[in-house]
Write an enzyme that holds these catalytic residues in place. Sequence first.
Site, PDB file in Angstrom:
ATOM      1  N   PRO A 152       0.826  -1.217   0.000  1.00 18.44           N
ATOM      2  CA  PRO A 152       0.000   0.000   0.000  1.00 18.44           C
ATOM      3  C   PRO A 152       0.855   1.261   0.000  1.00 18.44           C
ATOM      4  CG  PRO A 152      -0.008  -1.029   2.163  1.00 18.44           C
ATOM      5  CD  PRO A 152       0.697  -1.973   1.248  1.00 18.44           C
ATOM      6  N   GLU A 153       0.454   2.209  -0.837  1.00 22.34           N
ATOM      7  CA  GLU A 153       1.070   3.524  -0.860  1.00 22.34           C
ATOM      8  C   GLU A 153      -0.020   4.553  -0.593  1.00 22.34           C
ATOM      9  OE1 GLU A 153       3.717   4.134  -4.163  1.00 22.34           O
ATOM     10  OE2 GLU A 153       4.356   2.043  -4.188  1.00 22.34           O
ATOM     11  N   LYS A 210       1.578   6.918   4.780  1.00 20.99           N
ATOM     12  CA  LYS A 210       0.980   5.590   4.721  1.00 20.99           C
ATOM     13  C   LYS A 210       0.423   5.164   6.075  1.00 20.99           C
ATOM     14  CE  LYS A 210       4.577   4.431   1.361  1.00 20.99           C
ATOM     15  NZ  LYS A 210       5.703   3.519   1.030  1.00 20.99           N
TER      16      LYS A 210
END
Length: 555
Positions: A152-153, A210
């Site tokens: 995930p970014e 994040k």
Amino acid sequence: MAEAELEEHFVGKRIVRCSAANDTKVIDGIAPSRLEAALVGRTISGARRKGKNLWLELDSPPFPSFQFGPSAVSPTQEWPLKYSKLLVEPEAVPPISELGPDALFEPLQFDDFVQSLSRKNTPIKALLLDQKIDFITNGGRITQAKRRGEMPELPEVEVARRALEEHCVGKRIVRCSAADDTKVIDGIAPPRLEAALVGRTIAAARRKGKNLWLALDSPPFPSFQFGMAGAIYIKGVELSKYKRSAVSPTEEWPSKFSKLLVELDDGLEFSFTDKRRFAKIRFLDNPEAVPPISELGPDALFEPLQFDDFVQSLSRKNTPIKALLLDQSFISGIGNWIADEVLYQARIHPMQTASKISKDKSKALHQCIKEVIETSLEVGADSSQYPEKWIFHSREKKPGKAFVDGKKIDFVTVCGRTSAYVPELQKLDGIDATASRAKISKEKGKSNKVAREVDNDEEAKPAKRGRKQSVKETDEENVADVKVPKRGRKQPAKTSKGSSKKAHHSSEDSSGDDSDEETDDKRDSTQSAKELKSSSNTGGSVVPAKRPERKKRQL
């Protein structure tokens, strides 16, 4: 088996001594002495595996990873490992990054499995042995099963925040279930976290970089650091805009990877999951005031740098631009794929020194960061809907088979991360280009020097053999020309019987006896041998010496 044994016997213990073999074929990418120094004093916090690859998670990156060769055995015996590396994120680089879902930890859902089979015109045995992600890809675009495994970014975390804000804010928590995983749930016991959340009302969903946290009606607040595989899933409402967080009716609920399950007063449930256990759930009075959030730079979406500040920041950084974009203290939220995308669209080489980037390219980069993030959010961070001309769709392909808009994609490692770029469009400028050409020229010079040495050796060897052969042939000719009389033996005279008898009758008239003749023969033989030896040394021709005629006594 290896993972279980390591978990049981080594997790939680500190490394006090390390000995690495001086074998750079096995220990890859780091000098053995540096590997030893990097491991001593570190604490083993977990053992992870994917396929036939295993790595030890330490108290901080980088981590040692092990790719087992064909003869690898139990860790209780000697480990014949194929490769050993020290990596910051083992799952982000080959060979682990090229693997498909793990058969144990990431089993494909039945529908995804059937769909994957339907696209493969290959024997089923060969397909089952395929360890690559090609087993679940479709024309370079990653399927939903794989997409949920992406690191995930900013776009992925922001979509999760928006989903929570839209569907959970203003509702009260009536039930909570926390996994017994103190590695993910950090700083508070799972039962205490459950008790502290029940009865609280969600006031807002916040994010920086994040990291995401829920603001409740009073502190402390739960915060979520997504790590490599963290994700938010919501059940009980139709999610048309936030498909990444949607849960299909056929999926297991809660997932076996769920770390925190929350039920709200209207029956809606959401879960924070993490397959890799790199994520963190904390319970903090002020998440923004403590690490890791307090150490982050301005958020790429909520706190974009003004252009002048951006250019000034770049001018102070003598580091590759790709490494700088990945530095969360510079700008938070940009990860590997976003960095590759914005550099491709701005036509900047990932190895270009940040302070050497022109003002025009700096302006293009500043604009591309904004556009790439906004475009990805418009489609709910659904990568299958990203523009077709993005390098994103081809960056996971193998070298030589990766193209974007008809142009070849090459790969280079920057800051330990694989970077995709298009050499035709992304070229080094200024001093970086000069340094690159000098490096290439130096490497070519070394190659040419080695080639010349090899050529000289090949030319010298036949010449040497030729000289030996010539000398040998000359010696043979000399020997053939010269017949040396044997020592101590008289050469038989070719005479007729008559002459023999005549010699016999005249023997009484000889001035000497037989002993004189033998002495003359020995002297003549010695003289002939000396002449032969002298001629061999000088290379001259030799004429056999004639025996001196005996003087006959006058009657």
